[in-house]
Design a protein around this motif. Structure first.
Motif: not given
Ligand SMILES: [Zn+2]
Length: 304
Positions: A8, A10, A68, A113, A294, A297
């Motif tokens: 993930g 961000d 994210s 997120c 994220a 997800l």
């Protein structure tokens, strides 16, 4: 054998933070790179995202990558529409990064997120309906009903920071006035402190003083905490959630912020003697919430 991992990333106003998580949501590695800046090219930000993701690869590429991003993401998760701190404008960010990284990619707004992370491995595990508020420079938000993040008709639900709480109130960067985040945010904390002390302190300095018992700093947190409760009361009236989760850097002071918020929530909500009032609790995931969410997800993309 190489196990499945998800990465993930961000993308915030000042930095790009990447994490690698296991199938159970455990963070195995993290790395940060500077954000190229809002005047940089869109491609420069995409390069930084892919580079930060590479920094946390271990034995090979992850199963999938989640992004994210602070700002507005469309309801399909394809395009980044607008954000004050990032250069992307109506850009097909998901597909561009998928091509650059050679990976399956999902894209969502940072507060969505963070809410996904709190639902999966944080303060809202097992919760079906919740409001998530993230308090940093401004206010981010997400709404979860029926166990799913509510995106709205255009993907723009949850922008709670720009609900008007004071008609003709303080001017907001968004061009409107009296927005909630002008009264409850890191910037509001700094303004209240500056008015009381006659000098500028940044948010972490005010937090350190409040934690050490300084009365002016505690009052500054009480002020933004009270506004937090007032705004949350409106959201509770609208959505009747089981839980309200408060995250973001400003929330790190805990009860110095949350106790005034709980008191204001009780005072501002209709019929509190005759209805359940949701708990207002701190987020469990810290600054990595958006990146972890994220990654999760991306993990859950096939199941949702
Ligand atoms: Zn605004």
């Amino acid at each position: 054998m190489v196990h499945d991992t998800w990465v993930g990333v961000d993308v915030g106003g000042t930095k790009v933070l990447a994490v690698r998580v296991s199938a159970s949501g455990e963070v195995e590695a993290s790395a940060t790179r500077p954000m190229p800046g809002r005047t940089a090219s869109e491609a420069a930000v995409e390069d930084a995202v892919v580079a930060a993701a590479h920094d946390v690869y271990a034995d090979g590429p992850p199963t999938a990558l989640g992004i994210s991003a602070a700002g507005l993401v469309d309801s399909t998760g394809e395009r980044y529409l607008f954000g004050a701190h990032l250069p992307w404008r109506d850009a097909p960010v998901r597909a561009r990064i998928a091509e650059r990284a050679g990976l399956a990619v999902v894209l969502d707004n940072d507060a969505n997120c963070a809410a996904h992370a709190e639902l999966a491995v944080g303060a809202a595990r097992g919760i079906d309906s919740m409001v998530m508020i993230t308090i940093g420079t401004g206010i981010g938000g997400a709404l979860v009903l029926g166990g799913r993040v509510v995106r709205g008709a255009h993907g723009l639900a949850g922008e709670f920071g720009h609900m008007q709480v004071v008609p003709d109130g303080l001017a907001c960067e968004c061009g409107l006035s009296g927005c909630w985040e002008q009264y409850c945010s890191g910037r509001a904390l700094e303004r209240v402190t500056r008015v009381a002390l006659g000098r500028h302190l940044d948010g972490p300095e005010v937090a350190a003083m409040a934690s050490a018992g300084d009365e002016v700093a505690r009052q500054a947190f009480a002020s933004i905490g009270t506004w937090l409760g007032v705004g949350v009361a409106g959201l509770v009236s609208a959505f009747d959630p089981e839980l309200v989760v408060v995250g973001g850097g400003v929330s790190a002071v805990g009860d110095l912020l949350l106790e005034p918020a709980r008191a204001a929530l009780l005072e501002s909500l209709q019929g509190t003697a005759h209805r359940p009032v949701p708990s207002l609790v701190p987020a469990r995931l810290g600054p990595e919430a958006g990146a972890v969410g994220a990654a999760l997800l991306a993990r859950d993309a096939g199941k949702l």
